[in-house]
Design a protein around this motif. Structure first.
Motif, PDB file in Angstrom:
ATOM      1  N   TYR A   1     -11.796 -11.122  -5.720  1.00 54.06           N
ATOM      2  CA  TYR A   1     -12.190 -12.481  -5.058  1.00 54.06           C
ATOM      3  C   TYR A   1     -10.906 -12.925  -4.213  1.00 54.06           C
ATOM      4  O   TYR A   1     -11.131 -13.793  -3.443  1.00 54.06           O
ATOM      5  N   ILE A   2      -9.832 -12.439  -4.943  1.00 54.77           N
ATOM      6  CA  ILE A   2      -8.323 -13.125  -4.143  1.00 54.77           C
ATOM      7  C   ILE A   2      -8.100 -12.308  -3.049  1.00 54.77           C
ATOM      8  O   ILE A   2      -7.765 -12.795  -1.843  1.00 54.77           O
ATOM      9  N   VAL A   3      -8.258 -10.945  -2.931  1.00 54.84           N
ATOM     10  CA  VAL A   3      -7.929 -10.284  -1.842  1.00 54.84           C
ATOM     11  C   VAL A   3      -8.873  -9.972  -0.956  1.00 54.84           C
ATOM     12  O   VAL A   3      -8.499  -9.737   0.533  1.00 54.84           O
ATOM     13  N   ALA A   4     -10.271  -9.919  -1.129  1.00 53.31           N
ATOM     14  CA  ALA A   4     -11.233  -9.619  -0.204  1.00 53.31           C
ATOM     15  C   ALA A   4     -11.248 -10.615   1.217  1.00 53.31           C
ATOM     16  O   ALA A   4     -11.466 -10.342   2.233  1.00 53.31           O
ATOM     17  N   PRO A   5     -11.202 -12.026   0.700  1.00 58.45           N
ATOM     18  CA  PRO A   5     -11.230 -13.022   1.923  1.00 58.45           C
ATOM     19  C   PRO A   5     -10.065 -12.703   2.811  1.00 58.45           C
ATOM     20  O   PRO A   5     -10.152 -13.049   3.991  1.00 58.45           O
TER      21      PRO A   5
ATOM     22  N   LEU B   1     -10.703 -11.580   6.453  1.00 59.26           N
ATOM     23  CA  LEU B   1     -10.199 -12.169   7.901  1.00 59.26           C
ATOM     24  C   LEU B   1      -9.444 -11.380   8.898  1.00 59.26           C
ATOM     25  O   LEU B   1      -9.404 -11.503  10.006  1.00 59.26           O
ATOM     26  N   ILE B   2      -8.525 -10.587   8.284  1.00 61.43           N
ATOM     27  CA  ILE B   2      -7.633  -9.524   8.943  1.00 61.43           C
ATOM     28  C   ILE B   2      -8.787  -8.598   9.825  1.00 61.43           C
ATOM     29  O   ILE B   2      -8.509  -8.484  10.799  1.00 61.43           O
ATOM     30  N   GLY B   3      -9.591  -8.202   8.990  1.00 59.42           N
ATOM     31  CA  GLY B   3     -10.690  -7.259   9.564  1.00 59.42           C
ATOM     32  C   GLY B   3     -11.331  -7.874  10.756  1.00 59.42           C
ATOM     33  O   GLY B   3     -11.782  -7.087  11.771  1.00 59.42           O
ATOM     34  N   LEU B   4     -12.015  -9.070  10.451  1.00 57.98           N
ATOM     35  CA  LEU B   4     -12.659  -9.916  11.590  1.00 57.98           C
ATOM     36  C   LEU B   4     -11.709  -9.951  12.800  1.00 57.98           C
ATOM     37  O   LEU B   4     -12.138  -9.925  13.918  1.00 57.98           O
ATOM     38  N   GLY B   5     -10.486 -10.156  12.822  1.00 59.15           N
ATOM     39  CA  GLY B   5      -9.811 -10.560  13.971  1.00 59.15           C
ATOM     40  C   GLY B   5      -9.360  -9.176  14.486  1.00 59.15           C
ATOM     41  O   GLY B   5      -9.558  -9.124  16.059  1.00 59.15           O
TER      42      GLY B   5
ATOM     43  N   THR C   1      -2.792  -1.278  -2.212  1.00 57.92           N
ATOM     44  CA  THR C   1      -1.625  -1.349  -2.983  1.00 57.92           C
ATOM     45  C   THR C   1      -1.293  -2.854  -3.909  1.00 57.92           C
ATOM     46  O   THR C   1      -0.832  -2.913  -4.914  1.00 57.92           O
ATOM     47  N   VAL C   2      -1.637  -3.677  -2.883  1.00 61.12           N
ATOM     48  CA  VAL C   2      -1.431  -5.141  -3.706  1.00 61.12           C
ATOM     49  C   VAL C   2      -2.383  -5.529  -4.576  1.00 61.12           C
ATOM     50  O   VAL C   2      -2.215  -5.933  -5.681  1.00 61.12           O
ATOM     51  N   SER C   3      -3.835  -4.929  -4.426  1.00 62.43           N
ATOM     52  CA  SER C   3      -4.758  -5.013  -5.465  1.00 62.43           C
ATOM     53  C   SER C   3      -4.021  -4.428  -6.938  1.00 62.43           C
ATOM     54  O   SER C   3      -4.117  -4.711  -8.139  1.00 62.43           O
ATOM     55  N   VAL C   4      -3.661  -3.080  -6.844  1.00 70.08           N
ATOM     56  CA  VAL C   4      -2.750  -2.489  -8.001  1.00 70.08           C
ATOM     57  C   VAL C   4      -1.524  -3.252  -8.415  1.00 70.08           C
ATOM     58  O   VAL C   4      -1.502  -3.432  -9.698  1.00 70.08           O
ATOM     59  N   TRP C   5      -0.957  -3.889  -7.706  1.00 71.26           N
ATOM     60  CA  TRP C   5       0.267  -4.529  -8.197  1.00 71.26           C
ATOM     61  C   TRP C   5      -0.392  -6.018  -8.921  1.00 71.26           C
ATOM     62  O   TRP C   5       0.026  -6.127  -9.951  1.00 71.26           O
ATOM     63  N   PHE C   6      -1.570  -6.567  -8.595  1.00 67.58           N
ATOM     64  CA  PHE C   6      -2.083  -7.809  -9.238  1.00 67.58           C
ATOM     65  C   PHE C   6      -2.519  -7.234 -10.546  1.00 67.58           C
ATOM     66  O   PHE C   6      -2.675  -7.746 -11.403  1.00 67.58           O
TER      67      PHE C   6
END
Length: 314
Positions: free
Chosen positions: A10-14, A18-22, A303-308
């Motif tokens: 829920y934190i990472v996906a949005p 948005l990066i992917g959308l750009g 990797t950020v998801s793993v650190w979270f």
């Protein structure tokens, strides 16, 4: 575990959505290169400085003063991976001194504005804003000064002209101006109100989505171009080694828990576009830095998801 993974998504996906959308908007030609330039300039020159000013002016600072363990933990990790990146460039890939500095800088320079601000605010909310923006205040100046001194000192001494130019650039950097203004407002007890507050709130609200879309547009412009060996090493140093060192230090040095988590996530950010710009300036390590910026940004989703998960965020 499943509940935490859902919260992390829920934190990472949005953010990465948005990066992917750009990226897709640029890839498809829906938004052209001039849109990327304009949006990036707006984010860096106006929206994020206003967000920083507003946040610092309204922030509650720690009653016990600055937790020095926070600074020690982060910059110890940053300088270790800087040194490791330089060493790998020289020993593994046979690069000269200037290019080795670029590799080191790319390994230690985090993407603070376009990924760090949106992701950390999304994860920690207002409580994470103060440690985030205080670290941003000195992160770029410290890293840029070290990289410039090392590069300019490759010949017989330092270039005063180069260092003077760097000083002027940092003095009038919009992000730093937002920090200076926010700090002054906090010291004198000024907080925006009325119509001015509403205006600043609207500008600040646009900073995060615009920064993320802008990064997606930039990634299409700076694709993985080759020099994959150095790019992989730099990416590993940035996404794994840097936050790993900071994580270990935050467990033994004194600081508030949220500050410790912000330091780790800040360290886990991908390589910043400033590394590519520095490489362009010195005409050295351009391909490796561009590839590392794109590769580390793509892999940071995981990797950020793993650190979270490690930090218990979510």
């Amino acid at each position: 575990m499943l509940a935490q993974l859902s919260a992390i998504a829920y934190i990472v996906a949005p953010v990465f959505g948005l990066i992917g959308l750009g990226y897709v908007a640029s890839l498809s030609g829906h938004l052209r290169e001039r849109a990327a330039d304009g949006l990036s300039e707006y984010v860096f020159g106006l929206a994020v400085p206003v967000l920083i000013f507003k946040t610092l002016a309204e922030a509650q600072l720690p009653a016990e003063g600055q937790p020095w363990g926070y600074w020690i933990a982060y910059f110890t990790g940053a300088f270790i991976v800087f040194a490791l990146g330089m060493t790998a460039a020289k020993r593994l890939f046979g690069r000269d001194h200037v290019e080795s500095v670029i590799h080191g800088f790319t390994s230690g320079q985090a993407n603070t504005v376009f990924v760090g601000v949106p992701l950390i605010l999304q994860a920690f909310g207002p409580e994470g804003a103060v440690p985030l923006f205080l670290l941003i205040a000195i992160h770029l100046p410290v890293m840029m000064v070290v990289a410039t001194v090392l590069t300019e000192g490759a010949s017989v001494g330092f270039s005063l002209k180069g260092l003077s130019k760097l000083g002027r650039m940092l003095a009038f950097n919009p992000i730093l101006l937002g920090i200076y203004a926010g700090a002054i407002a906090k010291i004198v007890g000024y907080a925006p109100a009325g119509v001015l507050k509403q205006t600043l709130d609207m500008l600040a609200a646009s900073a995060v989505p615009c920064a993320l879309v802008s990064l997606g547009l930039a990634l299409h412009r700076y694709p993985i171009r080759g020099d994959l060996g150095p790019a992989v090493v730099i990416t590993a140093l940035k996404l794994v080694v840097h936050p790993g060192i900071v994580y270990g230090l935050t467990r033994v040095l004194p600081m508030p828990p949220v500050w410790a988590d912000v330091a780790v996530v800040f360290a886990a950010m991908p390589s910043g576009v400033n590394a590519y710009l520095l490489a362009q300036r010195y005409k050295a390590g351009v391909t490796a830095s561009a590839s590392a910026v794109s590769l580390s940004t793509a892999l940071s989703l995981f990797t950020v998801s793993v650190w979270f998960l490690i930090l218990g965020v979510g």
